[in-house]
Design an enzyme around this catalytic site. Structure first.
Site, PDB file in Angstrom:
ATOM      1  N   SER A   1     -39.415  45.056 -26.659  1.00 12.40           N
ATOM      2  CA  SER A   1     -39.535  44.170 -25.503  1.00 12.40           C
ATOM      3  C   SER A   1     -39.780  44.845 -24.155  1.00 12.40           C
ATOM      4  CB  SER A   1     -38.284  43.285 -25.395  1.00 12.40           C
ATOM      5  OG  SER A   1     -38.281  42.331 -26.417  1.00 12.40           O
TER       6      SER A   1
ATOM      7  N   LYS B   1     -34.364  41.431 -15.344  1.00 10.76           N
ATOM      8  CA  LYS B   1     -34.723  40.511 -16.434  1.00 10.76           C
ATOM      9  C   LYS B   1     -33.621  39.471 -16.609  1.00 10.76           C
ATOM     10  CE  LYS B   1     -35.892  40.748 -21.395  1.00 10.76           C
ATOM     11  NZ  LYS B   1     -36.097  41.691 -22.523  1.00 10.76           N
TER      12      LYS B   1
ATOM     13  N   SER C   1     -40.309  40.813 -24.700  1.00 17.78           N
ATOM     14  CA  SER C   1     -39.602  39.773 -23.998  1.00 17.78           C
ATOM     15  C   SER C   1     -39.414  40.111 -22.521  1.00 17.78           C
ATOM     16  CB  SER C   1     -38.248  39.502 -24.660  1.00 17.78           C
ATOM     17  OG  SER C   1     -37.431  40.631 -24.576  1.00 17.78           O
TER      18      SER C   1
END
Lengths: 479, 479
Positions: A182, A83, A158
């Site tokens: 997330s 990520k 996210s």
């Protein structure tokens, strides 16, 4: 390689066996992942940055290590994505923000270093909302990250790109992180398994003053299609390190793989459809309730239980105060220096943080500590708590539901996810487990929450459910 | 008037009560007479409960006659600081706003003191809400120092220290959130110990009670170390209705600690915590006192103990202390401003001015301090410092310059050694170290590891044997 198996849908733990047995080369796996990424990314925007050359170099080295008979790590030769909130040395790290569009990391983050050390092949950096601020994946670096089940819809965030990468069969596993939901949000929206471990189980490095703040919500965690794969990846990134951030669980991590076969026989499972008053889509509530009943057949006792930290709005307001205060304390300078480059939602969050007073934060922190006591009392009576993962399925990009089941939600960006952030505040481990598709064709999930420190219990229940209600055959149309 | 029991310790008095050698009624009458004599000049008591104390004394006398189990403080007169609730007694918190407030229940400390058989004789003077370390408020004249009534007693447990140092009571209940036991103990020439944070729980009172950062503890002010161990044993230990930060394990036997040898302890001496301004005479007196520990067989070395610059450490404390003060009492600024002292108004206004980012950073900084202190105490058993940077000073004339250096804040400049250990949560005591040329007492600060009250008490007891102070009585109390 037996041609009955499609490599892109093969779990990481099987791929690793195949690599070790020389049935497949890390080079082949990496080429496949890169090729799927380049064909799917224009549609999905799962990756902000792909690093084909570095990945191929690593893959060749991994292949050589196999040929040389070297000891091979737990994820040897397995393509993985990182990520874009975590640093990968010499690779662009945008944090999902236009401000950092050209920022290049100078060192690996601790979880990244650990992932690399066990032989995984990093193929790129996945999409995220700006600084991971909200649970849908719009930012100013390009088009939104989209859901492989329906590209008109949000992937969730996210860790949106991480989820899209796994759901679309680009990688078998992805690294995500979860500070308010997330990992679980995009996990649930994309039909995956994802787990946020207990706060402090997966440390980052001690890098700045704010690492020391005792109230920390964010944990790095895995997104996978397969529960065993998540246990493997979590095992790699969990546990204290000499240079850990201070909010860390100092005991060595338990054996997550061993927990997979423990089952749920005799476990006391609490079911809360709404955490005492959050608005939930009835279709999701019904599907989740049906899924929960499966645990009875697996030998657990299931009872409807009240789990209510406080009024729905109060709980959200407490979370929002701490969330925004931390955002402003960490990134407030961006408001002054780069306002024109920020998304509206991040600007709003920072401005919100700026006006929170010390006394308001004091009260929120006190409230969070009360919630922690509530959670710890609750889990002295129950082994696990199950809730829906989300109040809704994925929704079209930018159309955050402002009302759910006829009720206004506490906040447009958070209304669909009332089940996730309470467990960031209390620090409990929590996973999302796929339970099938809603009438709109989009995935639904249940959230399995354990006592603080009890990831093994969460894994045991998730693996038992996976064995009795497998979801591996559900594949999204976009892939 | 009988004075034969005036300077006896609580331990001796309790034994005499138990054996019938003295009646609790006689002890309470003695205390009440001394209050009558001394309070007009010294203002140690905000409220004297003569009738209630006499009733309790007679009940205690009957209990002795009836035989059976008697508590460890049976029949001993004890005053309670007026920031602690005592059922049916005035509860002003040192504030004009609460001049007429009557408590409807006992706080945990009062409840435990009562349960130990002590006779509560009244409520002692304190600064407003215990905000500062000198004892002015708007309920009357300041609490004054028995060694020189022109001088402050110190605070916020000012009345408690005066009661003990003048023989009104053998022991007193105090509280310490920034130095409020150690400051008046040092200024009045007696012993006082702040236990580790959470050793003596407080009742859950409001939403702020659950905040994870707590600095205030009840604790004893006494003339002997043995009495402090006795009273601390009565006060300490978890409570079902206590705040959640309380230490949940049972306390050790503090009386047994009094017999412990201290030879071989690793003792660090820091005359200035790495840079705070200290009066040279105080420094010289405490340095001499610290050397006593060499004679006791400890390994004493001068250490470089420095959390940060004096200003930074004070600023961090200020944010944490006053954010809490405003979070708890901010409504008084709006509703009762005309009744507040200037210093309390200033504290609340400070608290109001802090942003969430200020608090966020301060809480992070606090954790860094805590790590520093833990690291120090992994190498040493004890830290010695002066208790205060100055002796007592004229009421209302807080030194703004010490040894030629400006202090970070007028109200805190004389006490730079105390509040760092409220922040850290360690236990810390003040023992009498000698007198200045002008005849004012000076204290030596003995800081121990978190939860190591027993070590501090044994070090204090050995020091007391080596340098006894029991015969030192202020002239005003020589009757």
């Amino acid at each position: 390689m037996p041609d009955t198996i499609a490599l892109e849908w093969t779990p990481a733990h099987q791929l690793r066996e195949m690599v070790v047995n020389k049935q497949v080369s890390p080079v082949e796996l990496t080429e496949l992942a890169l090729s799927r990424a380049s064909s799917l990314n224009p549609k999905l925007n799962a990756f902000l940055t792909l690093i084909p050359e570095m990945a191929m170099d690593d893959a060749k080295a991994a292949e050589q290590a196999v040929m040389d008979g070297k000891p091979l790590g737990a994820l040897h030769g397995i393509p993985i994505s990182i990520k874009d909130l975590e640093a990968v040395k010499d690779v662009r790290q945008t944090n999902g923000s236009l401000v950092y569009k050209d920022n290049v990391a100078t060192a690996d983050a601790l979880p990244v270093q650990r992932i690399r050390e066990v032989g995984a092949i990093i193929i790129g950096k996945t999409n995220t909302s700006e600084f991971g601020h909200i649970g849908t994946n719009e930012n100013r670096l390009g088009d939104a990250c989209r859901n492989p089940w329906n590209a008109e819809y949000t992937s969730g965030a996210s860790s949106g790109g991480a989820a899209a990468s796994v759901a679309a069969g680009i990688t078998s596993i992805s690294q995500g992180s979860d500070g308010g939901g997330s990992v679980r949000i995009p996990g649930a929206m994309c039909g995956l398994f994802g787990i946020k471990a207990s706060q402090g189980r997966v440390p980052r490095r001690d890098e700045n003053l704010n690492n020391w703040h005792p109230i920390s919500f964010s944990n790095v965690g895995p997104l996978t299609r397969d529960v065993r794969d998540a246990a493997m990846l979590l095992q790699v990134i969990a546990g204290p390190a000499d240079d850990s951030e201070p909010v860390v669980i100092n005991e060595p991590a338990p054996d997550f793989i061993a927990a997979l076969s423990a089952g749920v026989s005799g476990k006391r499972i609490a079911w809360s459809p709404d955490l005492g008053g959050s608005p939930v889509d009835p279709e999701i509530k019904n599907a989740a309730e049906k899924a929960v009943r499966a645990f009875e057949a697996l030998g657990a006792t299931v009872e409807v239980a009240e789990y209510k930290l406080g009024d729905y709005e109060d709980v959200f307001n407490t979370f929002e105060a701490a969330w925004r205060a931390r955002s402003y304390a960490t990134n407030g300078h961006l408001l002054e220096n780069h306002r024109d480059k920020l998304t509206d939602y991040f600007t709003q969050g920072l401005e919100g943080g700026k006006v929170i007073t010390g006394a308001e934060l004091w009260r929120a922190e006190a409230q969070i500590n009360r919630y922690r006591r509530y959670a710890s009392d609750f889990f002295s009576k129950y082994d696990l708590l199950i809730t829906p993962s989300l109040a809704t399925t994925a929704f079209p990009i930018n159309q955050h539901p402002e009302s759910v089941d006829g009720r206004s939600v506490a906040h447009k960006y958070w209304g669909f996810t009332p089940f996730t952030y309470p467990f960031n505040m209390t620090g409990n481990p929590a996973a999302t487990v796929p339970i099938g598709l809603a009438a709109n064709g989009l995935p639904m999930g249940i959230q399995v929450v354990g006592a603080f420190g009890d990831e093994p219990g969460v894994f045991a229940a998730s693996a038992a459910f996976e064995a009795s209600h497998p979801w591996a055959d559900l594949k999204p149309p976009v892939s | 008037m009988s004075t034969k029991n005036t300077w006896k310790s609580a331990f001796e008095l309790a034994a005499m009560v138990k054996s019938g050698d003295v009646s609790p009624v006689e002890l309470v009458e003695d205390s009440l007479r001394r209050i009558e004599q001394l309070n007009p000049q010294l203002n140690a008591f905000l409220h004297v409960d003569a009738d209630g104390a006499m009733r309790a004394a007679r009940d205690a006398e009957q209990a002795v006659a009836a035989g059976g189990d008697l508590g460890p403080l049976h029949g001993v007169p004890v005053p309670i600081k007026d920031v602690e609730e005592v059922e049916e007694l005035p509860f002003t918190s040192g504030s004009l706003v609460y001049k007429d407030r009557i408590a409807t229940f006992d706080g945990i400390a009062a409840r435990r003191i009562r349960a130990a058989g002590a006779v509560i004789i009244g409520k002692t003077n304190t600064s407003e809400f215990g905000q500062i370390g000198t004892n002015e408020n708007r309920l009357g004249d300041a609490c004054r120092n028995p060694w020189n009534p022109e001088m402050t007693s110190g605070a916020s447990s000012g009345g408690a220290a005066v009661s003990v140092s003048t023989g009104i009571s053998s022991i007193a209940h105090g509280g310490d959130g920034g130095g409020s036991i150690r400051i008046p103990a040092s200024m009045c020439g007696i012993y006082g110990i702040k236990p580790s944070q959470g050793r003596i729980p407080k009742l859950i009172m409001d939403s702020s009670s659950a905040h994870p950062v707590k600095f205030a503890q009840s604790g004893p002010l006494t003339r002997t170390v043995q009495d402090a161990a006795l009273l601390l044993g009565v006060l300490a230990g978890p409570a079902d209705d206590g705040e959640q930060d309380a230490i949940q394990t049972d306390p050790p036997d503090f009386m047994a600690a009094l017999d412990q040898d201290v030879s071989g302890l690793r003792v660090g001496w820091s005359p200035d915590l790495g840079g705070v301004a200290v009066d040279p005479e105080v420094k010289q007196i405490t340095e001499t006192a610290a050397k006593t520990f060499e004679d006791l067989g400890c390994n004493v070395e001068t250490v470089n103990f420095r959390l940060g610059s004096p200003e930074e450490v004070y600023d961090t404390f200020d944010v944490l202390y006053n954010s809490r003060m405003y979070a708890v009492n901010g409504q008084l600024l709006e509703n009762h401003r005309d009744q507040l002292t200037d210093y309390f108004t200033e504290g609340l206004e400070n608290g109001r001015s802090f942003t969430s980012a200020d608090l966020w950073h301060a809480m992070s900084q606090l954790e860094i301090y805590r790590a520093y202190v833990r690291e120090y105490f992994s190498q040493y058993d004890i830290l010695l410092t002066p208790t205060l940077a100055t002796p007592a000073f004229t009421v209302g004339e807080h030194p703004e310059v010490i040894n030629g250096e400006a202090v970070p804040h007028r109200h805190w400049g004389f006490t730079p050694f105390t509040y760092p250990f409220n922040m850290a949560g360690n236990t810390a005591a003040s023992v009498p170290a000698g007198f200045t040329k002008s005849g004012l007492p000076v204290g030596l600060h003995i800081v121990g590891r978190y939860r190591a009250e027993a070590t501090v008490l044994s070090a204090s007891a050995r020091y007391e044997e080596a340098r006894p102070w029991a015969g030192q009585i202020p002239d005003i109390a020589k009757f």
